[in-house]
Design a protein around this motif. Structure first.
Motif, PDB file in Angstrom:
ATOM      1  N   ILE A 155       0.837  -1.206   0.000  1.00  0.00           N
ATOM      2  CA  ILE A 155       0.000   0.000   0.000  1.00  0.00           C
ATOM      3  C   ILE A 155       0.870   1.254   0.000  1.00  0.00           C
ATOM      4  N   VAL A 156       1.870   1.291   0.866  1.00  0.00           N
ATOM      5  CA  VAL A 156       2.740   2.479   0.965  1.00  0.00           C
ATOM      6  C   VAL A 156       3.520   2.673  -0.323  1.00  0.00           C
ATOM      7  N   ASN A 157       4.056   1.608  -0.899  1.00  0.00           N
ATOM      8  CA  ASN A 157       4.828   1.720  -2.144  1.00  0.00           C
ATOM      9  C   ASN A 157       3.953   2.203  -3.295  1.00  0.00           C
ATOM     10  N   TYR A 158       2.700   1.733  -3.326  1.00  0.00           N
ATOM     11  CA  TYR A 158       1.802   2.153  -4.411  1.00  0.00           C
ATOM     12  C   TYR A 158       1.516   3.653  -4.338  1.00  0.00           C
ATOM     13  N   VAL A 159       1.246   4.150  -3.151  1.00  0.00           N
ATOM     14  CA  VAL A 159       0.977   5.592  -3.006  1.00  0.00           C
ATOM     15  C   VAL A 159       2.231   6.392  -3.297  1.00  0.00           C
ATOM     16  N   THR A 160       3.402   5.869  -2.878  1.00  0.00           N
ATOM     17  CA  THR A 160       4.674   6.583  -3.113  1.00  0.00           C
ATOM     18  C   THR A 160       4.980   6.651  -4.603  1.00  0.00           C
ATOM     19  N   GLU A 161       4.821   5.530  -5.299  1.00  0.00           N
ATOM     20  CA  GLU A 161       5.096   5.499  -6.736  1.00  0.00           C
ATOM     21  C   GLU A 161       4.094   6.347  -7.517  1.00  0.00           C
ATOM     22  N   LEU A 162       2.853   6.430  -6.998  1.00  0.00           N
ATOM     23  CA  LEU A 162       1.848   7.230  -7.700  1.00  0.00           C
ATOM     24  C   LEU A 162       2.229   8.700  -7.674  1.00  0.00           C
ATOM     25  N   GLY A 163       2.796   9.157  -6.578  1.00  0.00           N
ATOM     26  CA  GLY A 163       3.297  10.519  -6.492  1.00  0.00           C
ATOM     27  C   GLY A 163       2.236  11.578  -6.306  1.00  0.00           C
TER      28      GLY A 163
ATOM     29  N   LEU B 210      -7.908   3.668  -4.437  1.00  0.00           N
ATOM     30  CA  LEU B 210      -6.757   2.865  -4.022  1.00  0.00           C
ATOM     31  C   LEU B 210      -7.167   1.396  -3.846  1.00  0.00           C
ATOM     32  N   ILE B 211      -8.294   1.165  -3.189  1.00  0.00           N
ATOM     33  CA  ILE B 211      -8.744  -0.211  -2.972  1.00  0.00           C
ATOM     34  C   ILE B 211      -9.076  -0.884  -4.300  1.00  0.00           C
ATOM     35  N   GLN B 212      -9.705  -0.144  -5.223  1.00  0.00           N
ATOM     36  CA  GLN B 212     -10.064  -0.717  -6.527  1.00  0.00           C
ATOM     37  C   GLN B 212      -8.818  -1.112  -7.305  1.00  0.00           C
ATOM     38  N   ALA B 213      -7.798  -0.246  -7.280  1.00  0.00           N
ATOM     39  CA  ALA B 213      -6.567  -0.542  -8.016  1.00  0.00           C
ATOM     40  C   ALA B 213      -5.853  -1.759  -7.430  1.00  0.00           C
ATOM     41  N   LEU B 214      -5.764  -1.818  -6.095  1.00  0.00           N
ATOM     42  CA  LEU B 214      -5.084  -2.950  -5.469  1.00  0.00           C
ATOM     43  C   LEU B 214      -5.877  -4.243  -5.654  1.00  0.00           C
TER      44      LEU B 214
END
Length: 211
Positions: A152-160, A168-172
């Motif tokens: 979760i943290v990496n996804y938000v960090t990479e999204l920028g 976020l839940i839909q994408a994951l």
């Protein structure tokens, strides 16, 4: 002479009959002369007492007879129940003996209970299945494998950029390959709550951003 006979017949007719019982009769009432009213009442009371005693004696006799009937009935019923219980115990003993004999035959003379039949089972795979970080209850996580928090943290960090929690839940969920979105979302919400406490991510009005 004739006149004398006529006078005698007239006197016989005119003489009134004497009332009362005939001389020599034994059915006579006791004379009440010289008896006070108190004695009369006492005699009446004594008669009533005698009558009550007779009635009470008769009632006792009836009660004793009825009690004897009830007692005999209870004894007969008790005897029936005892006979029934003895018959039941006899049947159970007979069944127990038959089971014991059957067990002896099955065990072929072996002491104790007969041996259970051995069922050959297919060899089970050793170890636990690999665990997916986004699917709870899927097995043990391998060493070095990212946890749900890391993903979760990496996804938000990479999204920028900030992202809504629903997006976020839909994408994951699409990346996880699972089918039960409701269960998946519950796990993600639980992990996000823990992340908010550490400060790695911040939730403001439903929008998640890097802390």
């Amino acid at each position: 002479m004739a006149n004398t006979e006529k006078n005698q017949s007239k006197e016989a007719v005119v003489t009134p009959k004497r009332r009362g019982r005939k001389p020599g009769s034994k059915n006579k009432k006791p004379s009440q002369k010289g008896i006070s009213p108190f004695q009369v009442a006492l005699q009446a009371l004594e008669k009533d007492m005698e009558k009550m005693q007779k009635n009470l004696k008769s009632a006792y006799a009836m009660a004793e007879k009825e009690f004897s009937k009830k007692l005999q009935k209870a004894e007969r019923q008790f005897q029936k129940e005892v006979t029934k219980a003895e018959a039941s115990v006899f049947l159970w003993k007979a069944k127990a003996m038959s089971f014991k004999e059957a067990a002896k035959e099955a065990g072929k003379g072996r002491r104790g209970r007969p041996r259970k039949a051995v069922v050959e089972a297919a060899p089970a795979r050793r170890g636990r299945p690999a665990k997916s970080p986004l699917r709870p209850g899927a097995g043990r996580r391998k060493a070095g494998e990212p946890t749900r928090r890391d993903i979760i943290v990496n996804y938000v960090t990479e999204l920028g950029q900030p992202i809504k929690s629903g997006d976020l839940i839909q994408a994951l969920f699409e990346k996880s390959g699972q089918k039960d979105k409701k269960r998946f979302s519950q796990g993600i919400y639980t992990t996000l709550t823990q992340i908010y406490k550490t400060g790695a991510l911040v939730n403001k009005d439903g929008v998640i951003s890097k802390g």
